[in-house]
Write a protein that holds these residues in place. Structure first.
Motif, PDB file in Angstrom:
ATOM      1  N   ASN A  34       1.075  -1.319  -0.030  1.00 30.75           N
ATOM      2  CA  ASN A  34       0.139  -0.315   0.137  1.00 30.75           C
ATOM      3  C   ASN A  34       0.482   1.645  -0.202  1.00 30.75           C
ATOM      4  O   ASN A  34       0.070   2.168  -0.778  1.00 30.75           O
ATOM      5  CB  ASN A  34      -0.860  -0.129   1.085  1.00 30.75           C
ATOM      6  CG  ASN A  34      -2.145   1.263   1.477  1.00 30.75           C
ATOM      7  OD1 ASN A  34      -1.893   1.621   0.393  1.00 30.75           O
ATOM      8  ND2 ASN A  34      -2.146   1.669   2.065  1.00 30.75           N
ATOM      9  N   ILE A  35       2.076   1.190   0.580  1.00 30.50           N
ATOM     10  CA  ILE A  35       3.162   2.076   0.590  1.00 30.50           C
ATOM     11  C   ILE A  35       4.177   2.432   0.645  1.00 30.50           C
ATOM     12  O   ILE A  35       4.565   1.052   1.068  1.00 30.50           O
ATOM     13  CB  ILE A  35       2.468   2.797   2.374  1.00 30.50           C
ATOM     14  CG1 ILE A  35       1.198   2.994   2.696  1.00 30.50           C
ATOM     15  CG2 ILE A  35       3.905   3.783   2.583  1.00 30.50           C
ATOM     16  CD1 ILE A  35       1.118   4.030   4.143  1.00 30.50           C
ATOM     17  N   VAL A  50       9.002   3.343   3.549  1.00 28.31           N
ATOM     18  CA  VAL A  50       9.130   3.183   4.675  1.00 28.31           C
ATOM     19  C   VAL A  50       9.590   1.835   5.038  1.00 28.31           C
ATOM     20  O   VAL A  50       9.795   0.581   4.789  1.00 28.31           O
ATOM     21  CB  VAL A  50       7.237   3.635   4.688  1.00 28.31           C
ATOM     22  CG1 VAL A  50       7.549   3.292   6.442  1.00 28.31           C
ATOM     23  CG2 VAL A  50       6.549   4.341   4.711  1.00 28.31           C
ATOM     24  N   PRO A  51      11.237   2.209   5.401  1.00 34.70           N
ATOM     25  CA  PRO A  51      12.104   0.888   5.277  1.00 34.70           C
ATOM     26  C   PRO A  51      11.718   0.616   7.244  1.00 34.70           C
ATOM     27  O   PRO A  51      11.438  -0.335   7.642  1.00 34.70           O
ATOM     28  CB  PRO A  51      12.581   1.546   6.120  1.00 34.70           C
ATOM     29  CG  PRO A  51      12.540   3.072   6.265  1.00 34.70           C
ATOM     30  CD  PRO A  51      12.194   3.192   5.546  1.00 34.70           C
ATOM     31  N   LEU A  52      11.422   1.806   8.299  1.00 34.44           N
ATOM     32  CA  LEU A  52      10.506   0.660   9.764  1.00 34.44           C
ATOM     33  C   LEU A  52       9.207   1.250   9.538  1.00 34.44           C
ATOM     34  O   LEU A  52       8.403   2.037   9.603  1.00 34.44           O
ATOM     35  CB  LEU A  52      11.331   1.146  10.556  1.00 34.44           C
ATOM     36  CG  LEU A  52      12.715   0.285  10.988  1.00 34.44           C
ATOM     37  CD1 LEU A  52      12.449  -0.845  11.864  1.00 34.44           C
ATOM     38  CD2 LEU A  52      13.958   0.354  10.023  1.00 34.44           C
ATOM     39  N   ASP A 103      15.984   9.823   9.302  1.00 41.67           N
ATOM     40  CA  ASP A 103      16.270  10.501   8.591  1.00 41.67           C
ATOM     41  C   ASP A 103      15.571   9.867   7.562  1.00 41.67           C
ATOM     42  O   ASP A 103      16.001   9.614   5.667  1.00 41.67           O
ATOM     43  CB  ASP A 103      17.900  10.873   7.852  1.00 41.67           C
ATOM     44  CG  ASP A 103      18.727   9.816   8.210  1.00 41.67           C
ATOM     45  OD1 ASP A 103      18.215   7.917   7.795  1.00 41.67           O
ATOM     46  OD2 ASP A 103      19.489   9.742   7.568  1.00 41.67           O
ATOM     47  N   PHE A 104      15.180   8.625   7.848  1.00 45.27           N
ATOM     48  CA  PHE A 104      14.414   7.924   6.886  1.00 45.27           C
ATOM     49  C   PHE A 104      12.469   7.818   7.816  1.00 45.27           C
ATOM     50  O   PHE A 104      12.604   8.259   9.091  1.00 45.27           O
ATOM     51  CB  PHE A 104      14.839   6.435   6.890  1.00 45.27           C
ATOM     52  CG  PHE A 104      15.394   5.986   8.058  1.00 45.27           C
ATOM     53  CD1 PHE A 104      14.477   5.153   8.951  1.00 45.27           C
ATOM     54  CD2 PHE A 104      15.935   6.211   7.988  1.00 45.27           C
ATOM     55  CE1 PHE A 104      14.410   4.576   9.893  1.00 45.27           C
ATOM     56  CE2 PHE A 104      16.812   5.396  10.048  1.00 45.27           C
ATOM     57  CZ  PHE A 104      15.544   5.092  10.977  1.00 45.27           C
ATOM     58  N   PRO A 105      11.705   7.567   6.819  1.00 39.20           N
ATOM     59  CA  PRO A 105      10.331   7.859   7.261  1.00 39.20           C
ATOM     60  C   PRO A 105       9.827   6.478   7.726  1.00 39.20           C
ATOM     61  O   PRO A 105      10.342   5.289   7.590  1.00 39.20           O
ATOM     62  CB  PRO A 105       9.312   7.952   6.310  1.00 39.20           C
ATOM     63  CG  PRO A 105       9.710   7.025   5.104  1.00 39.20           C
ATOM     64  CD  PRO A 105      11.606   7.548   5.035  1.00 39.20           C
ATOM     65  N   ARG A 122       2.077  -5.984   5.953  1.00 37.01           N
ATOM     66  CA  ARG A 122       0.865  -5.786   4.249  1.00 37.01           C
ATOM     67  C   ARG A 122       1.315  -4.070   3.884  1.00 37.01           C
ATOM     68  O   ARG A 122       0.671  -4.036   2.387  1.00 37.01           O
ATOM     69  CB  ARG A 122      -0.370  -5.923   5.014  1.00 37.01           C
ATOM     70  CG  ARG A 122      -0.755  -7.286   5.087  1.00 37.01           C
ATOM     71  CD  ARG A 122      -2.724  -7.615   5.050  1.00 37.01           C
ATOM     72  NE  ARG A 122      -2.927  -6.912   6.392  1.00 37.01           N
ATOM     73  CZ  ARG A 122      -3.418  -7.845   7.413  1.00 37.01           C
ATOM     74  NH1 ARG A 122      -2.740  -9.037   7.369  1.00 37.01           N
ATOM     75  NH2 ARG A 122      -4.089  -6.515   8.105  1.00 37.01           N
ATOM     76  N   GLU A 123       1.512  -3.050   4.869  1.00 35.08           N
ATOM     77  CA  GLU A 123       0.885  -1.922   4.250  1.00 35.08           C
ATOM     78  C   GLU A 123       2.582  -1.610   3.475  1.00 35.08           C
ATOM     79  O   GLU A 123       2.689  -0.884   2.683  1.00 35.08           O
ATOM     80  CB  GLU A 123       1.091  -1.196   5.564  1.00 35.08           C
ATOM     81  CG  GLU A 123      -0.027  -0.695   6.555  1.00 35.08           C
ATOM     82  CD  GLU A 123      -1.537   0.150   5.263  1.00 35.08           C
ATOM     83  OE1 GLU A 123      -1.023   1.612   5.429  1.00 35.08           O
ATOM     84  OE2 GLU A 123      -2.066  -0.815   4.654  1.00 35.08           O
ATOM     85  N   GLY A 124       3.770  -2.235   4.223  1.00 34.02           N
ATOM     86  CA  GLY A 124       5.003  -2.282   2.832  1.00 34.02           C
ATOM     87  C   GLY A 124       6.100  -2.021   3.553  1.00 34.02           C
ATOM     88  O   GLY A 124       7.106  -2.110   3.053  1.00 34.02           O
ATOM     89  N   VAL A 125       6.205  -1.852   5.389  1.00 38.14           N
ATOM     90  CA  VAL A 125       7.076  -1.934   5.928  1.00 38.14           C
ATOM     91  C   VAL A 125       8.488  -2.961   5.369  1.00 38.14           C
ATOM     92  O   VAL A 125       8.214  -3.638   5.616  1.00 38.14           O
ATOM     93  CB  VAL A 125       6.905  -1.044   7.707  1.00 38.14           C
ATOM     94  CG1 VAL A 125       6.081  -0.357   7.493  1.00 38.14           C
ATOM     95  CG2 VAL A 125       6.491  -3.019   8.046  1.00 38.14           C
ATOM     96  N   LYS A 126       9.349  -2.885   5.533  1.00 41.30           N
ATOM     97  CA  LYS A 126      10.899  -3.909   5.577  1.00 41.30           C
ATOM     98  C   LYS A 126      11.468  -4.362   6.743  1.00 41.30           C
ATOM     99  O   LYS A 126      11.874  -5.672   6.073  1.00 41.30           O
ATOM    100  CB  LYS A 126      11.783  -3.133   4.357  1.00 41.30           C
ATOM    101  CG  LYS A 126      11.092  -2.335   2.903  1.00 41.30           C
ATOM    102  CD  LYS A 126      12.369  -1.913   2.398  1.00 41.30           C
ATOM    103  CE  LYS A 126      12.176  -1.519   0.573  1.00 41.30           C
ATOM    104  NZ  LYS A 126      12.471  -1.358  -0.018  1.00 41.30           N
TER     105      LYS A 126
END
Length: 238
Positions: A8-9, A12-14, A37-39, A74-78
């Motif tokens: 979905n997004i 966004v790594p975290l 310095d990251f979302p 599911r939203e896309g974080v890694k």
């Protein structure tokens, strides 16, 4: 160039599984997103208080924690972390519930820190409540056999009132720093073999730079670990 979808997004790594708490989270705290310095994406588990997690060890929290992890995935974080180091208790269950890296406590880096030290040195760990830290927590993050010295914040008046019990939502940061300094100084005075410090409690991360400067030891916390993992799961091309 083909870019794979299915999330979905993007970018966004975290993701952070957050307990529900309303005291201040200053710069350096995992729940202060401007520290990075990251979302970062957050999922608050309603009703999951510090007291329920640390003192009660409420088993009913595991299911919503797993659901939060799966939603973040599911939203896309890694990769996924948490807002309290005592989530170490659920490290393996949460890691098994998703297909991305999970690091629920800064304690998970203790073996790495220990390998950096001399064989006769120990890792000094500062936790929110040393009386509540059990072998289950240590086993959960694979550090049961590591040479540790553990110090707790539970007897510090403001820390106990605001963070552990939630009797107030306001923090005097000068008092907070003094309380933490007393705990760390006593730990090091009684255990001169400590060669590095790991802050288990996420609420202590704001003070990591001052602790490093004051005591002259490396200080590891969830913030430093989060930056390392974020760099690993979303590498930047130079």
């Amino acid at each position: 160039m083909l870019i794979k979808g299915g999330i979905n997004i993007c970018g966004v790594p975290l993701g952070v599984i957050s307990l529900e708490s309303y005291f201040p989270k200053p710069d350096g705290h995992i729940k202060h997103p401007a520290s990075f310095d990251f979302p970062i994406m957050y999922k608050t588990v309603k009703g999951a208080t510090i007291d329920r997690l640390i003192r009660e060890r409420d088993p009913e929290l595991l299911k919503p924690f797993i659901e939060a992890a799966q939603e973040l995935e599911r939203e896309g974080v890694k990769a996924i972390t948490g807002s309290c180091g005592f989530l170490a208790l659920h490290q393996q269950a949460l890691a098994d519930a998703v297909d991305i890296p999970v690091f629920m406590s800064s304690l998970i880096q203790v073996p790495l820190v220990s390998r950096m030290l001399k064989s006769d040195q120990k890792v000094g760990v500062v936790v929110a409540n040393s009386e509540a830290l059990s072998m289950d927590h240590l086993v959960g993050v694979g550090i049961a056999d590591e040479p540790l010295v553990v110090a707790g914040m539970q007897h510090q008046p403001q820390f106990a009132e605001v963070i552990l019990r939630g009797d107030s939502n306001d923090l005097d940061m000068l008092v907070f720093e003094q309380e933490l300094t007393v705990v760390v100084a006593q730990m090091l005075r009684e255990n001169p073999e400590v060669g590095a410090i790991v802050l288990e409690c996420t609420d202590l991360s704001h003070f990591a730079p001052k602790l490093q400067q004051r005591f002259g030891l490396p200080v590891f916390d969830l913030t430093s670990l989060t930056r390392m993992v974020a760099a690993a799961v979303e590498r930047k091309i130079a």
